[in-house]
Design an enzyme around this catalytic site. Structure first.
Site, PDB file in Angstrom:
ATOM      1  N   TRP A  20       0.828  -1.204   0.000  1.00  0.00           N
ATOM      2  CA  TRP A  20       0.000   0.000   0.000  1.00  0.00           C
ATOM      3  C   TRP A  20       0.868   1.261   0.000  1.00  0.00           C
ATOM      4  O   TRP A  20       0.615   2.196  -0.760  1.00  0.00           O
ATOM      5  CB  TRP A  20      -0.925  -0.030   1.206  1.00  0.00           C
ATOM      6  N   LYS A 175     -14.659  -3.548   8.036  1.00  0.00           N
ATOM      7  CA  LYS A 175     -14.965  -4.462   6.924  1.00  0.00           C
ATOM      8  C   LYS A 175     -13.910  -5.555   6.760  1.00  0.00           C
ATOM      9  O   LYS A 175     -14.177  -6.588   6.142  1.00  0.00           O
ATOM     10  CB  LYS A 175     -15.164  -3.694   5.613  1.00  0.00           C
ATOM     11  N   THR A 232     -13.615  -5.516  -0.924  1.00  0.00           N
ATOM     12  CA  THR A 232     -12.832  -6.467  -0.141  1.00  0.00           C
ATOM     13  C   THR A 232     -13.486  -7.839  -0.074  1.00  0.00           C
ATOM     14  O   THR A 232     -12.801  -8.849   0.052  1.00  0.00           O
ATOM     15  CB  THR A 232     -12.616  -5.920   1.283  1.00  0.00           C
TER      16      THR A 232
END
Length: 316
Positions: A20, A175, A232
């Protein structure tokens, strides 16, 4: 503290050279030919000394795993930051010791600096390939959010602003646990009906927990909430989804994490949520079953059975 946008050259430092952090660095680098901005990537293993980068940075982006946030924030505090430096938190997790989000750790350490949360349906590998994506940058300091928006936005990466940093951050954090549950669902080949029901009921759980912790309800229906949840839970590129999928195949958690080879924040977050639910009496049945599964207390099949056998109730 109010931060105004400027036409002067910007210097950004990205902390964390994982997938990331590397992608965020590349996004800014791609924009450098159109905007006057420079970007540096720093990690604990290699690179320019941290103090050298901090003294010249207008924006510092934290893209490290949750387990390392407190340590790195402390190191940054030791060196100090220029007065107007903006801190951007791009970490999706909860601190095990304090249950704080990453941005809360940074804001506590730097109360005089604006903190911006960057979160959305952002699978790093897709963005690395140049595929289109969108994200949210959220802050109580709207000028700071706009400056970060300008730094990252491009024709392939659309950036929206928001004034609910906590809700934006919690959507991306909560999430991850749900993605593990959905990975189990797909790994057991339970079908589209079951998966759709699980995701929908999970959104209700995310909103319940997220609003209790201080997020705005509307935020969880946006990119950083529902958008991130859908991305996701529907892609094998998601590390958290892969955790659930591999567990459903009969692999142990250590085997699973070794095969993935990168941090799956949902594992730690599930443990934090369990402690939080016990302390605050917040109902979170899906996250609780993920916690039990990750800690070896139930099998994937038993987790599904437990969800299906819950007391009948009205949908709300």
């Amino acid at each position: 503290m109010q931060t105004s946008t400027t036409d002067k050259p910007l210097t950004l430092t990205v902390l964390g050279a994982g997938a990331w952090g590397s992608v965020l660095t590349e996004l800014v680098h791609r924009n450098s030919h159109r905007r006057q901005q420079n970007v540096h990537l720093w990690s604990r293993q290699h690179g320019t000394p941290l103090e050298t980068l901090l003294t010249s940075s207008n924006i510092v982006v934290s893209a490290i795993s949750m387990s390392g946030v407190a340590e790195v924030a402390s190191r940054v505090a030791q060196h100090g930051l220029p007065a107007n430096t903006i801190l951007v938190s791009a970490t999706k997790g909860l601190d095990l010791a304090t249950t704080c989000t990453a941005s809360q750790v940074w804001q506590t350490m730097f109360p005089r600096h604006p903190v911006v949360v960057l979160s959305g349906p952002n699978l790093a590998k897709e963005i690395q390939l140049g595929l289109p994506a969108a994200t949210v940058v959220a802050s109580k300091d709207e000028a700071a959010a706009r400056l970060v928006q300008q730094a990252f936005a491009s024709d392939r990466f659309r950036v929206y602003t928001n004034t609910d940093p906590l809700g934006t951050e919690l959507g991306g954090t909560l999430k991850n646990v749900i993605a593990i549950a959905v990975g189990v669902c797909d790994g057991l080949q339970l079908g589209t009906n079951a998966k759709s029901a699980l995701i929908t009921r999970s959104l209700t759980e995310i909103i319940r927990v997220g609003t209790y912790l201080g997020g705005d309800t509307e935020t969880f229906f946006g990119l950083s909430g529902l958008g991130d949840l859908l991305a996701t839970c529907n892609s094998p590129l998601s590390r958290n989804y892969q955790v659930g999928f591999k567990l459903a195949e009969g692999k142990t958690l250590p085997q699973t994490l070794a095969e993935i080879g990168e941090t799956a924040e949902g594992v730690n977050t599930a443990n934090v949520l369990y402690a939080l639910s016990q302390r605050e009496s917040i109902p979170m049945p899906i996250s609780y079953l993920v916690y039990l599964l990750l800690n070896g207390n139930i099998t994937p099949q038993q987790a599904v059975e437990a969800l299906m056998e819950r007391d009948l109730k009205a949908e709300k």
